[in-house]
Design a protein around this motif. Structure first.
Motif, short mmCIF file in Angstrom:
data_model
loop_
_atom_site.label_atom_id
_atom_site.label_comp_id
_atom_site.label_asym_id
_atom_site.label_seq_id
_atom_site.Cartn_x
_atom_site.Cartn_y
_atom_site.Cartn_z
N ASN A 163 25.79 42.00 47.39
CA ASN A 163 26.63 40.95 46.78
C ASN A 163 26.55 39.66 47.58
O ASN A 163 26.42 38.58 47.02
CB ASN A 163 28.08 41.41 46.67
N ILE A 190 25.29 36.00 46.35
CA ILE A 190 26.13 34.80 46.47
C ILE A 190 25.35 33.69 47.19
O ILE A 190 25.42 32.53 46.78
CB ILE A 190 27.45 35.10 47.21
N THR A 195 36.40 33.13 38.26
CA THR A 195 35.53 34.25 38.63
C THR A 195 34.42 33.78 39.56
O THR A 195 34.13 34.43 40.57
CB THR A 195 34.96 34.92 37.37
N TYR A 246 33.81 34.98 43.45
CA TYR A 246 32.55 35.47 43.99
C TYR A 246 32.13 34.66 45.21
O TYR A 246 31.79 35.21 46.25
CB TYR A 246 31.43 35.41 42.95
N LYS A 274 33.83 35.35 48.27
CA LYS A 274 33.67 36.76 48.65
C LYS A 274 34.96 37.55 48.52
O LYS A 274 35.29 38.38 49.35
CB LYS A 274 33.06 36.86 50.04
N SER A 317 35.46 39.35 45.82
CA SER A 317 35.12 40.41 44.87
C SER A 317 33.96 41.19 45.45
O SER A 317 33.07 40.62 46.07
CB SER A 317 34.73 39.82 43.53
N ILE A 354 29.47 42.00 41.20
CA ILE A 354 29.00 40.80 40.51
C ILE A 354 28.91 41.15 39.03
O ILE A 354 28.34 42.17 38.65
CB ILE A 354 27.62 40.36 41.04
#
Length: 132
Positions: A7, A11, A38, A42, A45, A47, A50
């Motif tokens: 993730n 990002i 949302t 993301y 960071k 969450s 993705i």
């Protein structure tokens, strides 16, 4: 590479894309028709997953961006102008591969959690016998 590393790497590539396109989170969200909150979650960071919809919208909207680079970090950021159908087939293959990897890793996590619980029970029983 664990799920969080994957993730975080995604990002980083998303941020490179925004810098290349001279966009911030809000303008990117507006341009691709995706939720700003949302995208913000993301990028900050907050969450650990993705959303496929974000990936799909990015690749659909920015035809010059290499799907393999965006999803897996392979190749160059910019597309080499292969036909859209080929790009979509590669994207589907890549997503399928990533889903299989996640599924396999989740199965391994479940297996390790079961082993861990069994070992915890054995230790507790062993310690219980020593105390008595």
């Amino acid at each position: 590479m664990d799920k969080q590393d994957i993730n975080n790497a995604f990002i980083e590539r998303l941020e490179q894309l925004m810098e290349y396109k001279s966009l911030n989170q809000r303008s990117l969200s507006k341009e691709i028709g995706f939720s700003y909150s949302t995208v913000n979650k993301y990028c900050n960071k907050k969450s650990n997953t993705i959303d496929f919809e974000l990936i799909y919208r990015l690749i659909s909207h920015y035809s010059d961006i290499n799907a393999n680079w965006l999803i897996q970090g392979k190749g160059e950021m910019l597309q080499n102008n292969e036909p859209t159908e080929d790009r979509m087939n590669k994207l589907i293959d890549t997503i399928t591969f990533q889903q299989d990897t996640i599924k396999n890793l989740q199965a391994r996590i479940n297996e390790l959690e079961t082993i861990n619980k069994r070992l915890e029970t054995q230790v507790a029983l062993y310690l219980g016998k020593q105390i008595v």
